[in-house]
Design an enzyme around this catalytic site. Sequence first.
Site, short mmCIF file in Angstrom:
data_model
loop_
_atom_site.label_atom_id
_atom_site.label_comp_id
_atom_site.label_asym_id
_atom_site.label_seq_id
_atom_site.Cartn_x
_atom_site.Cartn_y
_atom_site.Cartn_z
N SER A 1 66.43 -0.58 14.65
CA SER A 1 65.54 -1.02 15.73
C SER A 1 64.31 -1.76 15.21
CB SER A 1 65.08 0.17 16.58
OG SER A 1 66.08 0.56 17.48
N SER B 1 64.24 6.18 15.72
CA SER B 1 64.62 4.88 16.27
C SER B 1 66.13 4.80 16.39
CB SER B 1 64.13 3.75 15.36
OG SER B 1 64.96 3.65 14.21
N ASP B 2 66.61 3.90 17.24
CA ASP B 2 68.02 3.54 17.18
C ASP B 2 68.21 2.74 15.89
OD1 ASP B 2 70.69 3.17 17.80
OD2 ASP B 2 70.30 2.66 19.88
N CYS B 3 69.46 2.53 15.53
CA CYS B 3 69.74 2.04 14.17
C CYS B 3 69.34 0.57 13.99
CB CYS B 3 71.19 2.28 13.82
SG CYS B 3 71.51 4.06 13.72
#
Length: 706
Positions: A236, A232-234
């Site tokens: 998310s 995931s993006d941070c």
Amino acid sequence: MSLQEKAGSLVSVADSINRLGIPSYGWWSEALHGVSDTGPATWFNKTIIPGATSYPQVILTAASFNESLFNILGKVISTEARAMYNTGVSGLTFWSPNVNIFRDPRWGRGQETPGEDPLLSSRFGVAFVKGLQEREDGDKDRLKIGACCKHYTAYDLDNWTSVDRFHFNAIVTKQDLEDTYNPPFKSCVLDGNVASIMCSFNQVNGIPTCGDRELLEETVRGEWKLNGYISSDCDSLQVMFKDQHWAKTPEEVTADALQAGLDLNCGDSLKKFTENAVKEGLVKESVVDRAVTNNFATLMRLGFFDGHPSKQMYGNLGKKDVCTKDNQDLARETARQGIVLLKNSLGSLPLLPTYIKSLAVIGPNANATKAMIGNYAGIPCKYTTPLEALSESVQTVYEAGCANVLCNSTDKFEKAKNVAAAADAVVLVMGTDLTVEAEALDRTEIDLPGEQNLLISEVAYVARGPVILVIMSGGGMDVSFSKCNPKVTSILWVGFPGQEGGAAMADVIFGRYNPSGRLPMTWYPRSYTKTVPMNDMNMRPDPTTGHPGRSYRFYRGETVYPFGYGLSYSLYIHRLIKAPKLVSIPLNKAHGCSSSSCTSFDASGDICDGLSLDIDVMVTNIGKMGGSHTILLFSYPPQVIYNSPTKQLLDFKRVQLGPWERTSISFKIDVCKQLSVVDKDGNRKVGLGRHVLQIGDIQHSVSLKI
């Protein structure tokens, strides 16, 4: 492993498991254009590793259209990364590159991308990923470092007016998803064998990308066969719960993400909520096991469990291998190859130092340091500023003209005009920096900031010699006023050119390097931002709404400078040597088109095997200076498929030619892969009829017929 131990292995700072001898591991490092300390798993230390080579921001590197350069950059960056890992100041997994499409000129992170074209973005991504990951011993099962193509998918808005990336729902057609937004990610996996794909913050058609099983499990892992992990993006998952209100509890969000195919969470949500999600019956422990397995398999391929780094391949790398002279020279060469000459009146550039007794160097970026390296940069080995580099060749007089790039005051204009009026030539270094375009900061206008236009005009008016305007920026600018002003004799775009940007700029200005860069994105007029809302994801024009389309593939309005534009100090001419006029499509009797009138056929199956055409072109440098030249091969497909691109890049090659030297270039075009377009249902088809191919000012028609 216990369930909680498994959960602790699914986050960006993975827990140690002492009883099993498993150390903690930090997954988040960055290497977008050099090893960066943006991610917490990498840091610089004055006594150990004080800095790393900072190459040009990706948008400028992409302007070189040089695939071998993209690959070499990956190799040298991964060597510095391995050296830093050996000294204990870096991880082995680097969340780079960013292969999102630079859809809108206002996007603050467009600077990180290879531009607006899916083919160029795909080629950059594959070459760079291979450079980062592939080991010199040829072992395909092991990794030098682990790369990550991000942010999947349709992510190209950060913070524009009242819309931000955490709350944005990107409404995307199947056609746009398959022919614009997804191709670079597909290429990263299929052709680059990338170790990771990162899902983005935004939703796509109402579903968060990190919770979309069709995008992750079915496409990335199922259809494309990712050999690695999905991150995931941070934070998310926290965004899904708190900002997007995707589910009632964080455990439900956790279950949805894991079942969608997520393996790793940048943040701590999976560590906190996975155990309860399993106990509540929201997700099976076997799904957690899949995620743990994908993560640990990646670490195994990296040699993380193989003992002390000094005992492994690359174990001899260390401080001596970071910021080497060769690497810093490569930073200079990369910037030189990317710099784009946009305007050059007769007798302007290159400047001859013997005729320049005084050079006025003016502008808020004339003595730039941090502005040159853009975002996701680390601490560079050093800086060579424009002023410093120009001063090595001629005597200079410097005036900033503005306090900073925002240029909100004209107080310093008079001093700038005075030095310009007295000098033999003027170099104006204008543009932006991270206070204007950056992550979480999109632009609302595409003009030069503040009073920069006025400063340029007033300086040009009083100057008695050539006036060279240098634009340092990530995105395109409406510089029509300078393009049309005869007193502004030359314009250069230098992107964010990295730690050696000033040296590269001086090399071009003084003729030590013949510029060869081409714009990787369209430069639109300022009126474009009034016509198209940034949160409208449609690539294709819509006459009913006045939407003019996006990128050179669909936009047919006025441009300041088009995609692929770039001048040289030489002149190159092209001559077509070989190209077919007709390509017959072999069909068996069972094919539907063999007995009916078809306008297209599916770009898949046996019909496509070996279906290609050869194009040979002679390129001649008729100038007095040697240089590199990029040959861009475009096609204008027949408009038989709904909303086809009006133009698309098929291939590109770069050659080096001395004065009056010529060479032949060959292109082999795969009909189904390169001449196909995507229909409204997201399926690739090849249009029958007349395809017009273009190289420079040459056009050639090829008819595809049953």
